[in-house]
Write a protein that holds these residues in place. Structure first.
Motif, PDB file in Angstrom:
ATOM      1  N   UNK A 217       0.908  -1.031   0.005  1.00 27.14           N
ATOM      2  CA  UNK A 217      -0.146  -0.040   0.073  1.00 27.14           C
ATOM      3  C   UNK A 217       0.817   1.308   0.042  1.00 27.14           C
ATOM      4  N   UNK A 218       1.978   1.189   0.795  1.00 26.10           N
ATOM      5  CA  UNK A 218       2.934   2.372   0.733  1.00 26.10           C
ATOM      6  C   UNK A 218       3.630   2.485  -0.856  1.00 26.10           C
ATOM      7  N   UNK A 219       3.640   1.494  -1.521  1.00 27.53           N
ATOM      8  CA  UNK A 219       4.189   1.719  -2.721  1.00 27.53           C
ATOM      9  C   UNK A 219       2.928   2.212  -3.632  1.00 27.53           C
ATOM     10  N   UNK A 221       0.950   4.401  -2.668  1.00 28.55           N
ATOM     11  CA  UNK A 221       1.006   5.906  -2.351  1.00 28.55           C
ATOM     12  C   UNK A 221       2.227   6.411  -2.931  1.00 28.55           C
ATOM     13  N   UNK A 222       3.357   6.036  -3.034  1.00 25.11           N
ATOM     14  CA  UNK A 222       4.370   6.745  -3.482  1.00 25.11           C
ATOM     15  C   UNK A 222       4.397   6.802  -5.013  1.00 25.11           C
ATOM     16  N   UNK A 223       3.582   5.836  -5.702  1.00 22.16           N
ATOM     17  CA  UNK A 223       3.573   5.975  -6.986  1.00 22.16           C
ATOM     18  C   UNK A 223       2.478   7.061  -7.328  1.00 22.16           C
ATOM     19  N   UNK A 224       1.485   7.420  -6.525  1.00 21.77           N
ATOM     20  CA  UNK A 224       0.598   8.631  -6.593  1.00 21.77           C
ATOM     21  C   UNK A 224       1.343   9.908  -6.437  1.00 21.77           C
ATOM     22  N   UNK A 225       2.227   9.679  -5.337  1.00 24.79           N
ATOM     23  CA  UNK A 225       3.049  10.835  -4.857  1.00 24.79           C
ATOM     24  C   UNK A 225       3.982  11.369  -5.767  1.00 24.79           C
ATOM     25  N   UNK A 226       4.621  10.515  -6.449  1.00 30.39           N
ATOM     26  CA  UNK A 226       5.749  11.012  -7.690  1.00 30.39           C
ATOM     27  C   UNK A 226       5.244  11.116  -9.006  1.00 30.39           C
ATOM     28  N   UNK A 227       4.178  10.462  -9.122  1.00 34.31           N
ATOM     29  CA  UNK A 227       3.640  10.605 -10.663  1.00 34.31           C
ATOM     30  C   UNK A 227       3.586  11.920 -11.356  1.00 34.31           C
ATOM     31  N   UNK A 256      -1.280  10.294   2.177  1.00 36.53           N
ATOM     32  CA  UNK A 256      -2.279   9.771   3.064  1.00 36.53           C
ATOM     33  C   UNK A 256      -2.102   8.315   2.899  1.00 36.53           C
ATOM     34  N   UNK A 257      -2.097   7.760   1.909  1.00 36.77           N
ATOM     35  CA  UNK A 257      -2.105   6.312   1.659  1.00 36.77           C
ATOM     36  C   UNK A 257      -0.460   5.791   2.120  1.00 36.77           C
ATOM     37  N   UNK A 258       0.438   6.442   1.919  1.00 36.05           N
ATOM     38  CA  UNK A 258       1.902   5.920   2.100  1.00 36.05           C
ATOM     39  C   UNK A 258       2.173   6.172   3.749  1.00 36.05           C
ATOM     40  N   UNK A 259       1.760   7.396   4.326  1.00 37.68           N
ATOM     41  CA  UNK A 259       2.337   7.514   5.646  1.00 37.68           C
ATOM     42  C   UNK A 259       1.382   7.247   6.833  1.00 37.68           C
TER      43      UNK A 259
END
Length: 292
Positions: A217-219, A221-227, A256-259
């Motif tokens: 789920x963190x992955x 979230x990170x994909x959404x964050x850096x896209x 929100x999803x990552x942290x």
């Protein structure tokens, strides 16, 4: 009224747009109210029979109330209405369902209270139904740690496929199917992984699957964050309501999803790991004190 309109009815309070509305759609409010009433009836019957077990019953009731409140905040409060136009609000709604309400409801062990709300004949009939071979076979497969983790992971990743995610925004039936799959698989996931006995094997497996879930789920979230590209342009159409650009809205949703969500899954894993180590030490000490 159209079928989709029936599923998306909301009532708004105060000055302002529908974005500030409380969602009072019957497919949401009726099940929430029914579950609360059924639990209250069953809990009251158990309370009268509990005697010395009342402190535990009170703890369970408080946990259930907290989990039910989490469901209500996610599905009825303005977060739900905002979530149709602000992606980060939508993400908060999903995490409330999966990482807040679901574990609290599971930890409350509501099964006994819900069963005791039924008449005796229905309780017996329900018991007979759950002991059927087909039901037992399906349950045995789904209720394994690997099965529950895979089902929960599939629900999370599949519904974040852009075409399917935006289709759910357009159709009320799909939107509620999305929420039902998030909540249903989360309840199964937490029910399987939260230990109900002091078995070292149970703790070890739970820790592994909780950490794995926090990672995948963190992955996402990170994909959404850096896209650099918007995944769900339509869901970010109201980002300005939170003084955000659409890409900033997506980045906040990924965060929100990552942290916060990752901390819940990872924190639960660390808590169980601590209990696992503590329990192992207690068992070893007890074994050492036994006469040889």
């Amino acid at each position: 009224m159209s079928f989709d309109a029936f599923f998306s009815t909301s009532i708004c309070y105060g000055a302002g747009a529908p974005d500030a509305g409380w969602t009072l759609a019957l497919p949401i409010t009726l099940p929430l109210a029914a579950i609360a009433l059924i639990y209250a009836l069953g809990a009251a019957r158990l309370w009268r029979r509990s005697g010395r077990g009342r402190p535990e019953r009170l703890r369970q009731a408080l946990l259930f109330a907290a989990g039910w409140s989490g469901l209500t905040v996610a599905l009825v409060s303005p977060i739900h209405a905002l979530g149709e136009r602000v992606f980060s609000a939508h993400m908060i709604e999903h995490e409330l369902l999966m990482a807040v309400a679901a574990p609290l409801l599971v930890a409350s062990c509501p099964g006994a209270a819900l069963m005791w709300a039924l008449p005796a004949t229905l309780r017996r009939g329900t018991g007979s139904l759950t002991h059927g071979r087909t039901v037992q076979a399906v349950w045995a497969l789904a209720a394994r740690p690997l099965g529950a983790t895979v089902l929960h992971g599939i629900a999370i990743w599949v519904w974040h496929i852009p075409a399917l995610f935006e289709a759910a925004l357009q159709q009320g039936v799909l939107h509620y199917a999305q929420h039902a799959s998030f909540l249903g698989t989360a309840l199964l996931f937490w029910w399987v992984l939260l230990p109900r006995s002091w078995q070292q094997k149970t703790y070890g497996i739970s820790v592994m699957h909780l950490f794995f879930t926090s990672l995948h789920t963190g992955l996402l979230g990170v994909l959404l964050l850096v896209s650099p590209k918007l995944w769900y342009p339509e869901n970010g159409s109201g980002a300005a309501l939170w003084s955000l650009s659409p890409i900033e809205d997506q980045q906040l949703a990924g965060l929100v999803m990552w942290v916060p969500a990752g901390l819940i899954y990872g924190g639960a894993a660390l808590l169980l790991a601590g209990l696992w180590v503590s329990n192992s030490g207690t068992r070893e000490a007890t074994h050492a004190l036994r006469p040889g």
